[in-house]
Design an enzyme around this catalytic site. Structure first.
Site, PDB file in Angstrom:
ATOM      1  N   HIS A  21       0.851  -1.186   0.000  1.00  0.00           N
ATOM      2  CA  HIS A  21       0.000   0.000   0.000  1.00  0.00           C
ATOM      3  C   HIS A  21       0.889   1.239   0.000  1.00  0.00           C
ATOM      4  O   HIS A  21       2.121   1.130  -0.078  1.00  0.00           O
ATOM      5  CB  HIS A  21      -0.955  -0.011   1.199  1.00  0.00           C
ATOM      6  CG  HIS A  21      -0.264  -0.307   2.502  1.00  0.00           C
ATOM      7  ND1 HIS A  21       0.662   0.536   3.073  1.00  0.00           N
ATOM      8  CD2 HIS A  21      -0.338  -1.378   3.336  1.00  0.00           C
ATOM      9  CE1 HIS A  21       1.094   0.029   4.210  1.00  0.00           C
ATOM     10  NE2 HIS A  21       0.526  -1.147   4.390  1.00  0.00           N
TER      11      HIS A  21
ATOM     12  N   HIS B 240       4.006   1.325   2.124  1.00  0.00           N
ATOM     13  CA  HIS B 240       5.174   0.639   1.551  1.00  0.00           C
ATOM     14  C   HIS B 240       5.809   1.497   0.451  1.00  0.00           C
ATOM     15  O   HIS B 240       7.033   1.543   0.316  1.00  0.00           O
ATOM     16  CB  HIS B 240       4.762  -0.704   0.940  1.00  0.00           C
ATOM     17  CG  HIS B 240       4.280  -1.717   1.941  1.00  0.00           C
ATOM     18  ND1 HIS B 240       2.975  -2.128   1.994  1.00  0.00           N
ATOM     19  CD2 HIS B 240       4.940  -2.386   2.916  1.00  0.00           C
ATOM     20  CE1 HIS B 240       2.847  -3.033   2.971  1.00  0.00           C
ATOM     21  NE2 HIS B 240       4.021  -3.204   3.539  1.00  0.00           N
TER      22      HIS B 240
END
Ligand code: PAF
Length: 300
Positions: free
Chosen positions: A38, A41
């Protein structure tokens, strides 16, 4: 490297892909993940890129069985490699190392593991025995396989970050461990791969965690007890939130001195279940700043 990212399912492919960069002395950046990537990250990938410049950024995608306890969500943990590759492509990642369990643990569970020490017996470690041994063991393996100059982890997993830093220092691992700020949704919910387990109603209830931390931050100006009271009030008001722990520690996760000197930097950490989903979050805070300010202004 062109056609980014290149998928490396084996250690051998990983090593071949990094050989040129190593020969040229270019720094290697690593972002270890369990996938289901997501925006949080993505921010770690950008941090890694900023640190290594034109050196390769490697993202590992591996759901590590060793860090899941009995009854935890190993089987249902989201595995979304195609979507993960798209996130990595958008962020200009060079290599995605996505090994199988056999590739990482060829002989089954390893006989030698990393003992995380006393810091692993508090907070998350108390609720998830064995968890940090599994985390540190796989991170040590990833450090051995990728040999990164820089490895980037999120501050959302604050205790994990502290333990990885400790491991790198205590075992003299030549890697710069970087902690990146937690990324939050507009309402404050910390991004997590596990958020996708939440339905609409649970997602609303889960906002109580970050609300509690913000409330603690604000009330901390008046002391530790007001900070904890303010956070507890937010958590109590969310009926679907089943609190595991709410604690305020030093930034190194040690117990605070009693009494707490005004102006003390601290960390507030929370873990709770919303339905069957376990969520964690944390924030920095400063205890007693308001009292301290009044002291400084001669009002007391
Ligand atoms: O934070 C995670 O996603 C995992 O604990 C890590 C660091 C990738 C180790 O499996």
């Amino acid at each position: 490297m062109s056609d980014r990212p290149v998928l490396a399912p084996t250690r051998e492919e990983l090593s071949t892909l990094l050989a040129d960069a190593r020969r040229a002395g270019r720094p290697v950046g690593l972002v270890p993940t369990m996938g289901a990537l997501h925006e949080g990250h993505a921010a770690l990938m950008r941090e890694a890129r900023a640190r290594v410049g034109d050196g390769p950024v490697v993202v590992s995608v591996f759901v590590n069985p060793l860090q899941f306890g009995a009854g935890e969500d190993l089987d249902r943990y989201p595995r979304t490699l195609d979507a993960d590759l798209e996130v990595c492509a958008r962020e200009g990642v060079d290599v995605v190392f996505a090994p199988s369990v056999d590739e990482v643990y060829p002989g089954g569970d390893p006989q030698v593991t990393v003992e995380p020490g006393p810091l692993a017996s508090v907070l998350e470690g108390r609720s998830r025995p064995g968890h940090f041994r599994g985390v540190l063991t796989v991170v040590a393996k990833l450090f051995g396989l990728v040999r990164p100059d820089v490895a980037v982890f999120g501050q959302k997993d604050y205790q994990q970050l502290a333990l990885i830093r400790r491991m790198a220092a205590d075992l003299c691992l030549a890697v710069d461990v970087v902690g990146a700020e937690t990324v939050r949704e507009a309402g404050g919910l910390a991004l997590s791969s596990r958020n996708r387990y939440l339905d609409e109603e649970q997602r609303t209830e889960a906002l109580a965690l970050s609300r509690a931390l913000y409330a603690a931050q604000e009330a901390a100006a008046y002391g530790l007890a007001p900070a904890l009271d303010a956070a507890r009030a937010e958590l109590r008001a969310a009926k679907a939130v089943d609190l595991d722990y709410l604690e305020v520690t030093t930034p190194d996760l040690e117990p605070l001195p009693d009494p707490v000197p005004p102006g003390t930097e601290a960390r507030v950490l929370v873990a709770a279940r919303v339905g069957s989903t376990r969520l964690i979050d944390n924030m920095a805070l400063r205890i007693g700043a308001a009292t301290d300010d009044r002291d400084q202004q001669g009002e007391r």
